[in-house]
Design an enzyme around this catalytic site. Structure first.
Site, short mmCIF file in Angstrom:
data_model
loop_
_atom_site.label_atom_id
_atom_site.label_comp_id
_atom_site.label_asym_id
_atom_site.label_seq_id
_atom_site.Cartn_x
_atom_site.Cartn_y
_atom_site.Cartn_z
N SER A 66 0.45 -1.18 -0.01
CA SER A 66 0.15 -0.45 -0.03
C SER A 66 0.88 1.32 -0.34
O SER A 66 1.94 1.60 -0.44
CB SER A 66 -1.08 0.32 1.27
OG SER A 66 -2.17 1.02 1.29
N ASP A 117 -6.01 -2.87 -2.49
CA ASP A 117 -4.73 -2.83 -1.93
C ASP A 117 -3.98 -4.09 -1.46
O ASP A 117 -4.52 -5.10 -1.05
CB ASP A 117 -5.56 -1.92 -0.76
CG ASP A 117 -4.51 -1.34 0.24
OD1 ASP A 117 -3.41 -2.53 0.09
OD2 ASP A 117 -5.18 -0.87 0.96
#
Length: 410
Positions: free
Chosen positions: A79, A214
């Protein structure tokens, strides 16, 4: 006959000279494999970037031209940690041997662009943010750099929502999976596409399509995935691992089994989100701590995390100046806090008699020493075989030459 003798002597002399300058087998291996790993957490990436700024300055005090990518064999990030990883490992357009960004510049990047990235602009249903600014700024920063062009190995986990499987973009995988050699911008947009906050990201590379969300879905703390990549492709006697978190709030004891025994399915919804977040994180730290207990002498595993993060700064999309400045200040204060280790029996956090800054100073010394050893070995390889090996080869070839000349005149 005189001409023949001259030719033989000339040929043998060149042969011996060739052996004296022969390079040793090329090797990038040192005594220790060095790993840097950075968690996900949105704007909270300011916190590990601030910690890295300290390490970066400690290295530059010893080597003014130091970049973190010159000292770590692999950098992993999920991320927001994936974005930091790419920024540290992308070559500068002005000097391809240097990194495009320093940790200090990354802190500035977050503080300048965070309010634009997390700017609520999508009305109605859908994710909280449209992602357009993030996509554009990521492409602008990383340009056309592909995975195989990074200054060091990187490992960036993502998750494909169509196949429901993790996808790990790793330099180590490119030989067997060349379709993973995507643009770093596509990889970073993918690993940052947090569900409910940013839209999923679709792209095609080398004929393969990716439907990404993500990387934190698969590995919020990418250290385990990063080490796994290394172990699959390398054999090293020792490890140095620096794992950086983005901060968590202090655990509060709010539930007990007697109360939960009477909960309905709806009652479980809220607590379960907390359990799902805490439990995998705790197990990842448990695995990593236990991996290095009783391991090779010289192995180092350092986890730097703020376990009592101010709740005002814990929201990964809170981009007020107060929050961003608070995260930077938290990172600086964290350097002066004691190193924390996880008790493998009780899962309690125990403080050691060493500050995080002191541990980073020690790591800087080790990194510099490791790099110097590798450069020395590389220099020896360039100069040819070590003296004793050259003498042995010379002796063998001299004996062979004598035999050859003796046979010529018999």
């Amino acid at each position: 006959m005189a001409h023949l003798v001259f030719f033989v002597l000339l040929f043998v002399g060149q042969l011996i000279g060739g052996f004296s300058t022969q390079r040793l087998p090329p090797s990038n291996n040192g005594n220790t494999i060095t790993v840097l790993s950075i968690d996900g957490g949105g704007i909270k990436g300011i916190l590990p970037a601030t910690v890295l700024d300290y390490l970066d300055k400690a290295l530059k005090a010893k080597d003014p031209n130091a970049d973190l990518a010159h000292y770590f064999d692999v950098i992993g990030g999920s991320s927001t940690g994936g974005l930091i990883t790419a920024m540290l490992a992308t070559p500068s357009p002005h000097d391809p041997t240097r990194a495009a960004f320093t940790p200090a510049q990354i802190v500035d990047f977050y503080k300048q662009n965070g309010p634009h990235i997390f700017n609520t602009s999508r009305p109605g249903n859908g994710p909280q943010f449209d992602g357009e600014f993030l996509h554009n700024i990521t492409r602008e920063l990383l340009k056309d750099t592909r995975l195989n062009q990074t200054l060091t190995n990187v490992v960036i986990p993502t998750f494909d929502m169509k196949t429901k499987l993790p996808v790990i973009f790793s330099n180590y995988k490119l030989e067997n999976a060349p379709y993973l050699n995507a643009l770093l911008s596509d990889i970073c947009i993918s690993t940052s596409a947090a569900p409910t906050q940013l839209p999923p990201y679709y792209f095609v590379n080398d004929g393969v399509e990716f439907n990404m969300i993500d990387g934190g879905v698969a590995a919020g703390n990418p250290t385990q995935a990063t080490i796994s990549e290394v172990l699959q492709h390398n054999e090293y006697p020792k490890f140095l691992v620096l794992s950086l978190g983005t901060g968590t709030e202090k655990i509060k004891e709010t539930f007990d089994a007697q109360t939960a025994a009477n909960w309905s399915s709806l009652d479980w919804l809220g607590p379960m989100f907390g359990f799902f977040g805490r439990a995998p994180a705790a197990m990842t730290e448990y695995y990593l701590e236990s991996l290095f207990v009783g391991s090779q002498p010289g192995d180092i595993y350092l986890r730097i995390e703020e376990y009592d993060l101010n709740p005002d700064f814990s929201n990964p999309v809170n981009v007020t100046q107060e929050s961003m400045n608070g995260l930077e200040e938290t990172g600086k204060q964290l350097l002066q806090e004691n190193v924390v280790k996880l008790n493998l029996d009780t899962f309690d956090l125990e403080k050691l008699q060493q500050k995080n800054s002191e541990a980073l100073d020690r790591i800087a010394d080790i990194l510099v020493g490791e790099r110097q050893r590798r450069l020395k070995r590389k220099s020896i390889e360039k100069r040819g075989r070590p003296l004793l090996e050259s003498l042995r080869v010379f002796s063998d070839k001299t004996q062979a030459t004598s035999t050859l000349l003796r046979n010529l005149f018999i």
